[in-house]
Write an enzyme that holds these catalytic residues in place. Structure first.
Site, mmCIF file in Angstrom:
data_model
loop_
_atom_site.group_PDB
_atom_site.id
_atom_site.type_symbol
_atom_site.label_atom_id
_atom_site.label_comp_id
_atom_site.label_asym_id
_atom_site.label_seq_id
_atom_site.Cartn_x
_atom_site.Cartn_y
_atom_site.Cartn_z
ATOM 1 C CB THR A 264 12.885 13.660 -88.858
ATOM 2 O OG1 THR A 264 14.056 13.129 -88.251
ATOM 3 C CG2 THR A 264 12.494 12.736 -90.002
ATOM 4 C CG ASP A 265 18.143 14.786 -87.894
ATOM 5 O OD1 ASP A 265 17.341 13.854 -87.637
ATOM 6 O OD2 ASP A 265 19.057 15.122 -87.113
ATOM 7 C CD GLU A 266 15.626 9.268 -87.298
ATOM 8 O OE1 GLU A 266 15.307 8.216 -87.865
ATOM 9 O OE2 GLU A 266 15.620 9.419 -86.065
ATOM 10 C CE1 TYR B 84 9.323 9.326 -87.632
ATOM 11 C CE2 TYR B 84 11.728 9.427 -87.674
ATOM 12 C CZ TYR B 84 10.504 10.043 -87.490
ATOM 13 O OH TYR B 84 10.454 11.376 -87.157
ATOM 14 C CE LYS C 256 8.111 13.164 -90.189
ATOM 15 N NZ LYS C 256 6.869 13.814 -89.688
HETATM 16 P P1 NAD Z 1 4.976 11.859 -80.679
HETATM 17 O O1 NAD Z 1 4.990 10.429 -81.078
HETATM 18 O O2 NAD Z 1 5.342 12.217 -79.284
HETATM 19 O O3 NAD Z 1 3.530 12.478 -80.937
HETATM 20 C C1 NAD Z 1 2.806 12.230 -82.109
HETATM 21 C C2 NAD Z 1 1.384 12.745 -81.896
HETATM 22 O O4 NAD Z 1 0.653 12.538 -83.109
HETATM 23 C C3 NAD Z 1 0.636 12.010 -80.788
HETATM 24 O O5 NAD Z 1 -0.073 12.936 -79.988
HETATM 25 C C4 NAD Z 1 -0.334 11.110 -81.552
HETATM 26 O O6 NAD Z 1 -1.526 10.836 -80.835
HETATM 27 C C5 NAD Z 1 -0.611 11.942 -82.795
HETATM 28 N N1 NAD Z 1 -1.032 11.131 -83.937
HETATM 29 C C6 NAD Z 1 -0.440 9.988 -84.390
HETATM 30 N N2 NAD Z 1 -1.138 9.521 -85.454
HETATM 31 C C7 NAD Z 1 -2.143 10.400 -85.689
HETATM 32 C C8 NAD Z 1 -3.169 10.496 -86.663
HETATM 33 N N3 NAD Z 1 -3.304 9.557 -87.609
HETATM 34 N N4 NAD Z 1 -4.015 11.557 -86.619
HETATM 35 C C9 NAD Z 1 -3.877 12.490 -85.663
HETATM 36 N N5 NAD Z 1 -2.949 12.462 -84.700
HETATM 37 C C10 NAD Z 1 -2.076 11.428 -84.722
HETATM 38 O O7 NAD Z 1 5.906 12.606 -81.733
HETATM 39 P P2 NAD Z 1 6.888 13.847 -81.518
HETATM 40 O O8 NAD Z 1 8.179 13.348 -81.030
HETATM 41 O O9 NAD Z 1 6.169 14.903 -80.782
HETATM 42 O O10 NAD Z 1 7.096 14.270 -83.045
HETATM 43 C C11 NAD Z 1 6.225 15.222 -83.646
HETATM 44 C C12 NAD Z 1 6.658 15.413 -85.080
HETATM 45 O O11 NAD Z 1 8.000 15.887 -85.120
HETATM 46 C C13 NAD Z 1 6.637 14.138 -85.920
HETATM 47 O O12 NAD Z 1 6.174 14.461 -87.212
HETATM 48 C C14 NAD Z 1 8.100 13.696 -85.956
HETATM 49 O O13 NAD Z 1 8.370 12.982 -87.132
HETATM 50 C C15 NAD Z 1 8.792 15.039 -85.936
HETATM 51 N N6 NAD Z 1 10.149 15.050 -85.350
HETATM 52 C C16 NAD Z 1 10.357 14.564 -84.087
HETATM 53 C C17 NAD Z 1 11.629 14.648 -83.511
HETATM 54 C C18 NAD Z 1 11.923 14.158 -82.118
HETATM 55 O O14 NAD Z 1 13.084 14.184 -81.709
HETATM 56 N N7 NAD Z 1 10.935 13.728 -81.347
HETATM 57 C C19 NAD Z 1 12.674 15.223 -84.246
HETATM 58 C C20 NAD Z 1 12.426 15.673 -85.538
HETATM 59 C C21 NAD Z 1 11.148 15.616 -86.070
HETATM 60 O O1 DAU Z 2 16.740 12.762 -85.473
HETATM 61 C C1 DAU Z 2 15.389 13.076 -85.236
HETATM 62 C C2 DAU Z 2 14.665 11.844 -84.762
HETATM 63 O O2 DAU Z 2 15.083 11.618 -83.417
HETATM 64 C C3 DAU Z 2 13.148 11.964 -84.833
HETATM 65 O O3 DAU Z 2 12.750 12.102 -86.166
HETATM 66 C C4 DAU Z 2 12.469 10.744 -84.210
HETATM 67 O O4 DAU Z 2 11.068 10.943 -84.195
HETATM 68 C C5 DAU Z 2 12.970 10.588 -82.797
HETATM 69 O O5 DAU Z 2 12.425 9.442 -82.206
HETATM 70 C C6 DAU Z 2 14.505 10.511 -82.779
HETATM 71 O O6 DAU Z 2 14.974 9.278 -83.398
HETATM 72 P P1 DAU Z 2 16.192 8.436 -82.766
HETATM 73 O O7 DAU Z 2 16.096 7.060 -83.244
HETATM 74 O O8 DAU Z 2 17.478 9.161 -82.931
HETATM 75 O O9 DAU Z 2 15.774 8.575 -81.200
HETATM 76 P P2 DAU Z 2 15.748 7.519 -79.998
HETATM 77 O O10 DAU Z 2 15.504 8.320 -78.763
HETATM 78 O O11 DAU Z 2 14.881 6.359 -80.268
HETATM 79 O O12 DAU Z 2 17.258 7.018 -79.973
HETATM 80 C C7 DAU Z 2 18.330 7.935 -79.821
HETATM 81 C C8 DAU Z 2 19.611 7.142 -79.894
HETATM 82 O O13 DAU Z 2 19.700 6.336 -78.722
HETATM 83 C C9 DAU Z 2 19.670 6.207 -81.068
HETATM 84 O O14 DAU Z 2 21.014 6.137 -81.541
HETATM 85 C C10 DAU Z 2 19.269 4.838 -80.472
HETATM 86 C C11 DAU Z 2 19.787 4.942 -79.050
HETATM 87 N N1 DAU Z 2 19.004 4.185 -78.036
HETATM 88 C C12 DAU Z 2 17.652 4.383 -77.997
HETATM 89 C C13 DAU Z 2 16.887 3.694 -77.080
HETATM 90 C C14 DAU Z 2 15.384 3.901 -77.031
HETATM 91 C C15 DAU Z 2 19.640 3.338 -77.149
HETATM 92 O O15 DAU Z 2 20.885 3.191 -77.179
HETATM 93 N N2 DAU Z 2 18.874 2.669 -76.242
HETATM 94 C C16 DAU Z 2 17.525 2.792 -76.184
HETATM 95 O O16 DAU Z 2 16.879 2.112 -75.342
#
Ligand code: NAD
Ligand code: DAU
Length: 354
Positions: free
Chosen positions: A134-136, A160, A164
């Site tokens: 992630t970019d975080e 989180y 990561k």
């Molecule tokens: P998600 O939470 O939707 O899915 C995570 C999946 O991993 C689920 O299916 C869960 O059952 C599985 N899982 C969790 N713990 C596990 C374990 N111990 N063993 C096997 N499986 C397990 O997450 P996502 O949003 O699809 O993110 C996927 C990846 O991408 C993550 O590594 C996250 O850090 C990264 N990422 C997500 C975002 C985003 O915007 N969602 C952005 C950048 C990077």
């Molecule tokens: O940047 C990549 C990341 O983006 C991933 O690594 C994470 O897995 C993914 O969850 C996401 O993180 P964020 O914290 O940016 O996403 P989230 O959707 O939780 O929140 C997006 C923005 O919206 C953040 O500034 C918080 C705000 N927010 C979120 C929720 C759930 C609100 O204002 N209200 C809300 O109820």
């Protein structure tokens, strides 16, 4: 030839598996997922009966299970998505993030290293461990800062992002010390189909449709760089196919938007596609207590992946968000299903006190 995907029942993982297998010539997928609250086999329903998809319910932290899968299927790559992914949940309970994101990645790396050590010749040369991150990990940008480049220092601010960042460091070290052929991608905020409605965009869509408040943290001026999930998946495929070993690649959408603008865009699309007789959906916007330690701005400089691998996102935010809102309108059963059970407990615990 097979690939092993971890976390392939989650949001991005399931999109990746579906897109991968949409190619009739694609290698089969072994999909290892623990089916936590975020994992959903319904995401993969269209693959029922497809012999190229082998789902395994298991934990990446279970070394014996991972060893057995690697020995049986002899994948030519591991694409590692499995993680705890929600920042707010990491604030309520960081333990699960350390367990899966740090210890789980460590276990997977050790299993991959042992398996890779048994390979020879072309099979050994072709093997890849692709870590999805992630970019975080880069922390928070000021308004005038340039977007995150791969060379930015790591400054994670939440449990989180710290977990990561730790996993990224492990992956880097396993390459540097043991020579494991790794690739890491650091991606900005994804959105699209199968996004669990604890995250901003799907939460706003499902709450609006239910006539519930749209909770905006703080002043709503925090900025994220939004990437349509299928563009993320194509970026991963590009890096897996041609990325340089040991390198990291940032993947972003060139779409910096403030949260409030995102929520208003979702409301405007719903006003158009599913008008509410009670009035515009924006009437439901409610400002709530900010997230502790909330990062103000993320933005990705995605020039390296474009320069080296020719990748650019196909969707603009306008096209991607329209597809996303339409997808939620078209899948009420999926939405109802994921909102049952433990989801209600989370919403009560997290928003009840705000
Ligand atoms: P998600 O939470 O939707 O899915 C995570 C999946 O991993 C689920 O299916 C869960 O059952 C599985 N899982 C969790 N713990 C596990 C374990 N111990 N063993 C096997 N499986 C397990 O997450 P996502 O949003 O699809 O993110 C996927 C990846 O991408 C993550 O590594 C996250 O850090 C990264 N990422 C997500 C975002 C985003 O915007 N969602 C952005 C950048 C990077
Ligand atoms: O940047 C990549 C990341 O983006 C991933 O690594 C994470 O897995 C993914 O969850 C996401 O993180 P964020 O914290 O940016 O996403 P989230 O959707 O939780 O929140 C997006 C923005 O919206 C953040 O500034 C918080 C705000 N927010 C979120 C929720 C759930 C609100 O204002 N209200 C809300 O109820």
């Amino acid at each position: 030839m097979t690939i092993l995907v971890t976390g392939g029942a989650g949001f991005i993982g399931s999109n990746f598996v579906l897109d991968w297998l949409a190619d009739p010539a694609a290698e089969p997928v072994v999909n290892l997922d623990a089916l936590t609250y975020a994992g959903n086999r319904a995401n993969l329903a269209s693959l029922e009966g497809d012999a190229r998809h082998h789902f395994v319910h298991g934990d990446i932290g279970d070394r014996a299970r991972v060893d057995q899968l690697l020995a049986t299927h002899r994948p030519r790559a591991i694409v590692h998505f499995a993680a705890e992914s929600h920042v707010d949940r990491s604030i309520h309970g960081p333990g699960a993030f350390m367990k899966t994101n740090v210890e789980g990645t460590f276990t997977l790396l050790e299993a991959a290293r042992a398996f890779w050590g048994t390979l020879e010749g072309d099979e050994k040369a072709a093997f890849r461990f692709h870590h999805v991150s992630t970019d975080e990990v880069y922390g928070s940008l000021k308004p005038s800062d340039p977007p995150f480049a791969e060379t930015n220092p790591y400054e994670p601010n939440s449990p989180y992002s710290a977990s990561k960042a730790a996993s990224d460091h492990l992956v880097r070290a396993w390459h540097h010390t043991y020579g494991l052929p790794v690739l890491t991608t650091n991606c900005s905020n994804n959105y699209g189909p199968y996004h669990f409605p604890e995250k901003l965009i799907p939460l706003m869509i499902v709450n609006a449709l239910a006539g519930k408040p749209l909770p905006v943290y703080g002043d709503g001026q925090q900025i994220r760089d939004w990437l349509y999930v299928k563009d993320h998946c194509s970026g991963i495929r590009a890096v897996l196919a041609g990325g340089r070993l040991g390198e990291t690649y940032n993947i972003g959408g060139w779409n910096e938007k403030a949260n409030l603008d995102i929520v208003q865009t979702v409301c405007a699309l719903l006003d158009e596609l599913r008008p509410d007789p009670a009035g515009p959906y924006s009437r439901l916007i409610t400002y709530v207590t900010d997230r502790p330690g909330h990062d103000r701005r993320y933005a990705i400089d995605a020039r390296k992946i474009e320069r080296e691998l020719g990748w650019r996102p196909a969707e603009t935010f306008e096209t991607g968000i329209r597809k996303t809102v339409q997808w939620y309108l078209d899948h009420p059963d999926w939405v109802a299903d994921v909102q049952s059970g433990a989801y209600k407990d989370w919403v009560g615990q997290h928003y009840g006190a705000r």
